[in-house]
Design a protein around this motif. Structure first.
Motif, PDB file in Angstrom:
ATOM      1  N   TYR A 188      21.006  36.360   9.202  1.00  0.00           N
ATOM      2  CA  TYR A 188      22.182  37.134   8.837  1.00  0.00           C
ATOM      3  C   TYR A 188      23.408  36.384   9.373  1.00  0.00           C
ATOM      4  CZ  TYR A 188      22.279  39.341  13.520  1.00  0.00           C
ATOM      5  OH  TYR A 188      22.336  39.598  14.864  1.00  0.00           O
ATOM      6  N   PHE A 189      24.600  36.853   8.960  1.00  0.00           N
ATOM      7  CA  PHE A 189      25.763  35.973   8.989  1.00  0.00           C
ATOM      8  C   PHE A 189      26.900  36.591   9.796  1.00  0.00           C
ATOM      9  CE2 PHE A 189      23.094  34.476   5.791  1.00  0.00           C
ATOM     10  CZ  PHE A 189      22.934  35.432   4.798  1.00  0.00           C
ATOM     11  N   ASP A 190      27.319  35.882  10.856  1.00  0.00           N
ATOM     12  CA  ASP A 190      28.370  36.456  11.690  1.00  0.00           C
ATOM     13  C   ASP A 190      29.753  35.883  11.413  1.00  0.00           C
ATOM     14  OD1 ASP A 190      27.522  34.789  14.882  1.00  0.00           O
ATOM     15  OD2 ASP A 190      27.848  34.004  12.854  1.00  0.00           O
ATOM     16  N   PHE A 191      29.848  34.730  10.809  1.00  0.00           N
ATOM     17  CA  PHE A 191      31.137  34.179  10.395  1.00  0.00           C
ATOM     18  C   PHE A 191      30.979  33.553   9.013  1.00  0.00           C
ATOM     19  CE2 PHE A 191      33.782  34.757  14.065  1.00  0.00           C
ATOM     20  CZ  PHE A 191      32.883  34.838  15.116  1.00  0.00           C
ATOM     21  N   TRP A 192      32.038  33.707   8.208  1.00  0.00           N
ATOM     22  CA  TRP A 192      32.022  33.222   6.838  1.00  0.00           C
ATOM     23  C   TRP A 192      33.210  32.298   6.580  1.00  0.00           C
ATOM     24  CZ3 TRP A 192      28.968  35.629   2.661  1.00  0.00           C
ATOM     25  CH2 TRP A 192      28.067  36.602   3.123  1.00  0.00           C
ATOM     26  N   ARG A 206      23.558  33.903  12.892  1.00  0.00           N
ATOM     27  CA  ARG A 206      23.793  34.498  14.207  1.00  0.00           C
ATOM     28  C   ARG A 206      23.129  33.725  15.343  1.00  0.00           C
ATOM     29  NH1 ARG A 206      25.244  39.227  16.738  1.00  0.00           N
ATOM     30  NH2 ARG A 206      27.060  38.903  15.428  1.00  0.00           N
ATOM     31  N   ASN A 207      21.897  33.230  15.121  1.00  0.00           N
ATOM     32  CA  ASN A 207      21.141  32.654  16.241  1.00  0.00           C
ATOM     33  C   ASN A 207      21.642  31.286  16.654  1.00  0.00           C
ATOM     34  OD1 ASN A 207      19.547  34.879  16.606  1.00  0.00           O
ATOM     35  ND2 ASN A 207      17.675  33.958  15.802  1.00  0.00           N
ATOM     36  N   TYR A 208      21.406  30.970  17.906  1.00  0.00           N
ATOM     37  CA  TYR A 208      21.895  29.723  18.531  1.00  0.00           C
ATOM     38  C   TYR A 208      20.717  28.936  19.049  1.00  0.00           C
ATOM     39  CZ  TYR A 208      24.908  26.890  21.623  1.00  0.00           C
ATOM     40  OH  TYR A 208      25.567  25.868  22.241  1.00  0.00           O
ATOM     41  N   TRP A 209      20.568  27.712  18.545  1.00  0.00           N
ATOM     42  CA  TRP A 209      19.528  26.802  18.994  1.00  0.00           C
ATOM     43  C   TRP A 209      18.116  27.392  18.894  1.00  0.00           C
ATOM     44  CZ3 TRP A 209      20.985  22.093  18.793  1.00  0.00           C
ATOM     45  CH2 TRP A 209      22.211  21.663  19.288  1.00  0.00           C
ATOM     46  N   THR A 210      17.891  28.174  17.879  1.00  0.00           N
ATOM     47  CA  THR A 210      16.558  28.707  17.651  1.00  0.00           C
ATOM     48  C   THR A 210      16.393  28.978  16.161  1.00  0.00           C
ATOM     49  OG1 THR A 210      14.973  30.408  18.336  1.00  0.00           O
ATOM     50  CG2 THR A 210      17.240  31.103  18.037  1.00  0.00           C
ATOM     51  N   ILE A 219      23.530  26.918   8.936  1.00  0.00           N
ATOM     52  CA  ILE A 219      24.554  27.280   7.952  1.00  0.00           C
ATOM     53  C   ILE A 219      23.844  27.777   6.697  1.00  0.00           C
ATOM     54  CG2 ILE A 219      26.289  26.392   6.362  1.00  0.00           C
ATOM     55  CD1 ILE A 219      27.477  26.682   9.068  1.00  0.00           C
ATOM     56  N   HIS A 220      24.274  28.922   6.216  1.00  0.00           N
ATOM     57  CA  HIS A 220      23.760  29.463   4.965  1.00  0.00           C
ATOM     58  C   HIS A 220      24.809  29.280   3.866  1.00  0.00           C
ATOM     59  CE1 HIS A 220      20.431  31.889   6.804  1.00  0.00           C
ATOM     60  NE2 HIS A 220      21.231  31.797   7.862  1.00  0.00           N
ATOM     61  N   TRP A 221      24.339  29.183   2.646  1.00  0.00           N
ATOM     62  CA  TRP A 221      25.213  29.193   1.486  1.00  0.00           C
ATOM     63  C   TRP A 221      24.889  30.429   0.647  1.00  0.00           C
ATOM     64  CZ3 TRP A 221      29.321  25.974   0.888  1.00  0.00           C
ATOM     65  CH2 TRP A 221      29.375  24.854   1.720  1.00  0.00           C
ATOM     66  N   VAL A 222      25.947  31.153   0.314  1.00  0.00           N
ATOM     67  CA  VAL A 222      25.844  32.414  -0.428  1.00  0.00           C
ATOM     68  C   VAL A 222      26.865  32.355  -1.545  1.00  0.00           C
ATOM     69  CG1 VAL A 222      26.138  34.928  -0.292  1.00  0.00           C
ATOM     70  CG2 VAL A 222      25.166  33.673   1.660  1.00  0.00           C
ATOM     71  N   ARG A 223      26.471  32.765  -2.743  1.00  0.00           N
ATOM     72  CA  ARG A 223      27.447  32.778  -3.823  1.00  0.00           C
ATOM     73  C   ARG A 223      27.626  34.204  -4.353  1.00  0.00           C
ATOM     74  NH1 ARG A 223      24.764  29.848  -9.176  1.00  0.00           N
ATOM     75  NH2 ARG A 223      23.423  31.594  -9.813  1.00  0.00           N
ATOM     76  N   GLN A 224      28.748  34.415  -5.016  1.00  0.00           N
ATOM     77  CA  GLN A 224      29.054  35.737  -5.537  1.00  0.00           C
ATOM     78  C   GLN A 224      29.735  35.579  -6.895  1.00  0.00           C
ATOM     79  OE1 GLN A 224      31.606  38.153  -2.989  1.00  0.00           O
ATOM     80  NE2 GLN A 224      30.571  40.012  -3.679  1.00  0.00           N
ATOM     81  N   ALA A 225      29.019  35.947  -7.935  1.00  0.00           N
ATOM     82  CA  ALA A 225      29.578  35.907  -9.283  1.00  0.00           C
ATOM     83  C   ALA A 225      30.592  37.036  -9.433  1.00  0.00           C
ATOM     84  CB  ALA A 225      28.465  36.037 -10.315  1.00  0.00           C
ATOM     85  N   PRO A 226      31.520  36.892 -10.371  1.00  0.00           N
ATOM     86  CA  PRO A 226      32.562  37.917 -10.538  1.00  0.00           C
ATOM     87  C   PRO A 226      31.974  39.311 -10.726  1.00  0.00           C
ATOM     88  CG  PRO A 226      33.063  35.972 -11.847  1.00  0.00           C
ATOM     89  CD  PRO A 226      31.700  35.752 -11.290  1.00  0.00           C
TER      90      PRO A 226
END
Lengths: 123, 106
Positions: free
Chosen positions: A109-113, A100-104, A34-41
């Motif tokens: 990069y991010f496929d679902f948010w 994106r990757n599974y068990w590795t 899981i990644h955490w990404v933020r976006q300022a206004p």
């Protein structure tokens, strides 16, 4: 279907801490970083780090080192982001995103948010 | 840190137009380049991975190209639902970084 559902908006005072949660469903939670990404206004996204739900390992972006903690609760397939010593420039929408990757090793990069959590820091 | 520079920052186009967005990396990132679409009030959505591979479910009017430092996202025939902001992102090393975005407006 894969879903990441985040906790609701927060308003915090400078110097306080905030915890954002991200509940996963529709896939094996332990299998994807899981990644955490933020976006300022009005700004582009900013990567904060990744967390491995299986091992509990985390990698934080250097600029957040010492202020950020990522954790999880496997029993409820949830990941958490804690950010401390909040400043006004921490005001942003915070997203969790699945790697994106599974068990590795992460593909980084991010496929679902998640839908995003607005954190407002104001005195 | 690797800097990602997008151009233009915004553009105006009409339905049916061919649109091209550029992304330049500050160093060679091979093909570790991704494109996302973000509509107002929504999370980003993955369109292209590894510079030129179309994500499942994404319309074929979207395509990506490039390697090294220069990359392009092309929309072959702009549709109403494509009016959004587009971001590139690299994964060559950490920290992962994004471009500043290109807003596609009517």
């Amino acid at each position: 279907q894969v879903q990441l559902v985040q906790s609701g908006a927060e308003v915090k005072k400078p110097g306080a801490s905030v915890t954002v949660s991200c509940r996963a469903s529709g896939y094996t939670f332990s299998g994807h970083h899981i990644h955490w990404v933020r976006q300022a206004p009005g700004q582009g996204p900013e990567w904060m780090g990744w967390f491995n739900p299986n091992s509990g390992d985390a990698k934080y972006a250097q600029r957040f080192q010492g202020r950020v903690t990522m954790t999880r609760d496997l029993s409820i397939s949830s990941a958490y982001l804690e950010l401390s010593s909040l400043r006004s420039d921490d005001t942003a929408v915070y997203y969790c995103a699945r790697d994106r990757n599974y068990w590795t090793a992460p593909a980084n990069y991010f496929d679902f948010w998640g839908q995003g959590t607005l954190v407002t820091v104001s005195s | 840190d690797i800097q990602m520079t997008q151009s233009p920052s915004s553009l105006s186009a009409s339905v049916g137009d061919r649109v091209t967005i550029s992304c330049r990396a500050s160093q060679n990132i091979r093909t570790y380049l991704y494109w996302y679409q973000q509509r107002p009030g929504e999370a980003p959505k993955l369109l292209i991975y590894a510079a030129s591979s179309l994500e499942s479910g994404v319309p074929s009017r979207f395509s990506g190209s490039g390697s090294g430092t220069d990359f392009t996202l092309t929309i072959s025939s702009l549709q109403t639902e494509d009016f959004a902001t587009y971001y590139c992102q690299h994964s060559y090393t950490t920290p992962l970084t994004f471009g500043g975005g290109t807003k596609v407006e009517i």
